[in-house]
Design a protein around this motif. Structure first.
Motif, short mmCIF file in Angstrom:
data_model
loop_
_atom_site.label_atom_id
_atom_site.label_comp_id
_atom_site.label_asym_id
_atom_site.label_seq_id
_atom_site.Cartn_x
_atom_site.Cartn_y
_atom_site.Cartn_z
N ASN A 162 -4.19 -1.80 3.61
CA ASN A 162 -4.12 -2.37 2.25
C ASN A 162 -5.17 -3.44 2.01
O ASN A 162 -5.13 -4.50 2.63
CB ASN A 162 -2.73 -2.97 2.00
CG ASN A 162 -1.64 -1.92 2.03
OD1 ASN A 162 -1.81 -0.82 1.54
ND2 ASN A 162 -0.50 -2.26 2.63
N SER A 173 -9.02 -0.79 -0.47
CA SER A 173 -8.70 -0.18 0.83
C SER A 173 -9.86 0.63 1.38
O SER A 173 -9.83 1.07 2.53
CB SER A 173 -7.46 0.72 0.68
OG SER A 173 -6.35 -0.04 0.28
N SER A 191 -2.77 -5.17 6.82
CA SER A 191 -3.53 -5.95 5.83
C SER A 191 -3.77 -7.37 6.32
O SER A 191 -3.14 -7.83 7.29
CB SER A 191 -2.74 -6.02 4.50
OG SER A 191 -1.52 -6.73 4.69
N ASP A 324 -0.05 3.34 -5.03
CA ASP A 324 -1.40 3.02 -5.51
C ASP A 324 -1.45 2.85 -7.03
O ASP A 324 -2.15 1.99 -7.55
CB ASP A 324 -2.39 4.12 -5.10
CG ASP A 324 -2.67 4.10 -3.60
OD1 ASP A 324 -2.39 3.05 -2.97
OD2 ASP A 324 -3.13 5.12 -3.05
N PRO A 327 1.25 -0.99 -8.02
CA PRO A 327 1.41 -2.04 -6.99
C PRO A 327 2.38 -3.12 -7.48
O PRO A 327 2.12 -3.78 -8.49
CB PRO A 327 -0.01 -2.59 -6.83
CG PRO A 327 -0.69 -2.30 -8.13
CD PRO A 327 -0.07 -1.06 -8.68
#
Length: 411
Positions: A162, A173, A191, A324, A327
């Motif tokens: 992420n 990404s 992430s 996606d 979010p």
């Protein structure tokens, strides 16, 4: 030659499993490294595996207690009933059982730990937290310095990390084709945000657990440098809050103030999500104070809340999960639109009981975990972080339990 301590070994393995589950994608990294695309290498599988380990440890330790068993199983049935109602409501979207296990794995692990009445030495918790964070944090620092991921970023030709690429306030990404693009340090997590949270936990634990020395200063400096390398503003804010709490924790009013502060943060966080439309109306008047940016960040939260069409879906969820195209950067909203307000309240009560018991503790490891967990409502307001924090709340629960066990022995 020292005799192998099976109990210590299995408990250490259990702690390591809990920490690695908080990384979200660690097992995917392992699967890619072994060139194995099996679904075995996923958080969902290892949540189930960890629960089986807990059951085995409970059976061999003979640690069941009737009262805890009844409370734990009752809570487990309540959660299962809420999940059943949620899955049978008409929803525009649905998530799989595997996805629910992955997202709420920390809850299942906690419930089985509670039912099994497992006790783990807090010293082992501190050592494994520090070592695992140190290794992943060092990798994160190298990634940010070299501006290279150094590990796989795609699984079956699809990005599974992420927003690790950063340029001029923009995140993605996949690589951003701009001069000056940077890499957020992410280690073996999903992430920079997740790594930052892990490192913040290690910093708080290390601050209280390690003896004052040059070695302690170096270790804590590595954790702070790793946090800086995540290039994640929310973690920076949480770090400042944690340091302030460390400064004030010696005052006599600290425990009572901490409980009030945590409760207020939780309530304010919930109330504020419904003030978003008002902020949109006022944003043009307060743009100089950054409300334009604030409002735009919560654009998708409004969309998610609009999918909770009636009281039934508000109470039991609409099965809406972040993806996606949607979010959801708010832990409260992410839980409510997926599993509902009742489920959210149950989870928050569990967190509240765990942290309140920890606040009353004088144990140095518990104190470090409490300081860290106090940042949860703040970070959760701008990101969906229940998966990461949930597993560290489990470590706080285990640390509390170990201290209570020692207290009973000494009395």
């Amino acid at each position: 030659m020292k005799k192998l301590n099976i109990k210590r070994l299995t408990n250490g393995f259990l702690i390591l499993m809990i920490i690695l589950l908080s990384y979200k994608v660690f097992w995917i990294h392992i699967g890619i490294f072994l060139k194995n695309n099996s679904k075995v290498f996923s958080n969902s599988f290892f949540v189930v595996f960890t629960i089986l380990v807990i059951c085995v440890i409970s059976i061999f330790n003979g640690s069941f207690r009737i009262k805890k068993f009844l409370i734990g199983t009752s809570l487990l049935f309540l959660i299962l009933i809420l999940f059943f109602i949620n899955s049978n409501l008409p929803n525009d979207s649905s998530n799989s059982l595997a996805q629910s296990v992955r997202i709420y794995g920390y809850l299942w692990v906690f419930l089985f730990l509670y039912i099994g009445n497992i006790s783990v030495k807090d010293d082992a918790i501190a050592k494994i937290v520090l070592w695992s964070a140190g290794l992943s944090g060092t990798l994160g620092i190298i990634q940010a310095t070299l501006k290279r991921p150094l590990v796989a970023t795609q699984y079956q030709q699809v990005p599974f990390l992420n927003s690790i690429y950063y340029w001029n306030g923009h995140s993605a990404s996949t690589p951003i084709n701009q001069v000056g693009m940077r890499i957020r340090g992410f280690g073996l997590t999903d992430s920079g945000l997740t790594l930052g949270i892990v490192l913040l936990c290690a910093f708080c634990v290390g601050y209280y657990y390690l003896e004052k020395s040059k070695k302690k200063s170096i270790i804590l400096s590595i954790f702070l440098l790793g946090i800086v390398c995540t290039i994640t503003r929310n973690v920076y804010i949480a770090t400042v809050l944690a340091i302030l709490l460390m400064i004030f924790n010696k005052h006599y009013w600290y425990a009572k103030a901490m409980k009030t502060f945590y409760l207020l943060l939780t309530i304010i966080g919930f109330i504020s999500i419904y003030a978003d439309k008002l902020l949109d109306l006022l944003s043009s008047f307060f743009s100089s104070y950054g409300i334009v940016t604030f409002s735009s960040r919560y654009y998708y939260i409004n969309i998610a809340l609009e999918q909770v069409s009636d009281m039934k879906h508000f109470l039991f969820g609409a099965n809406v999960v972040t993806h996606d195209g949607l979010p959801i950067d708010n832990g409260i909203v992410a839980t409510i639109v997926d599993k509902g307000f009742i489920f959210y309240v149950v989870v928050q009560i569990i967190f509240l009981i765990i942290i309140f018991k920890g606040i009353d503790s004088n144990n140095k490891i518990t104190r470090g975990l409490v300081i860290f967990c106090m940042t949860y409502p703040v970070v959760s307001f701008a990101n969906s972080v229940d998966i990461v924090y949930g597993y560290f709340f489990i470590l706080l629960f285990l640390s509390n339990k170990f201290e209570n066990k020692n207290r009973r022995k000494s009395s």
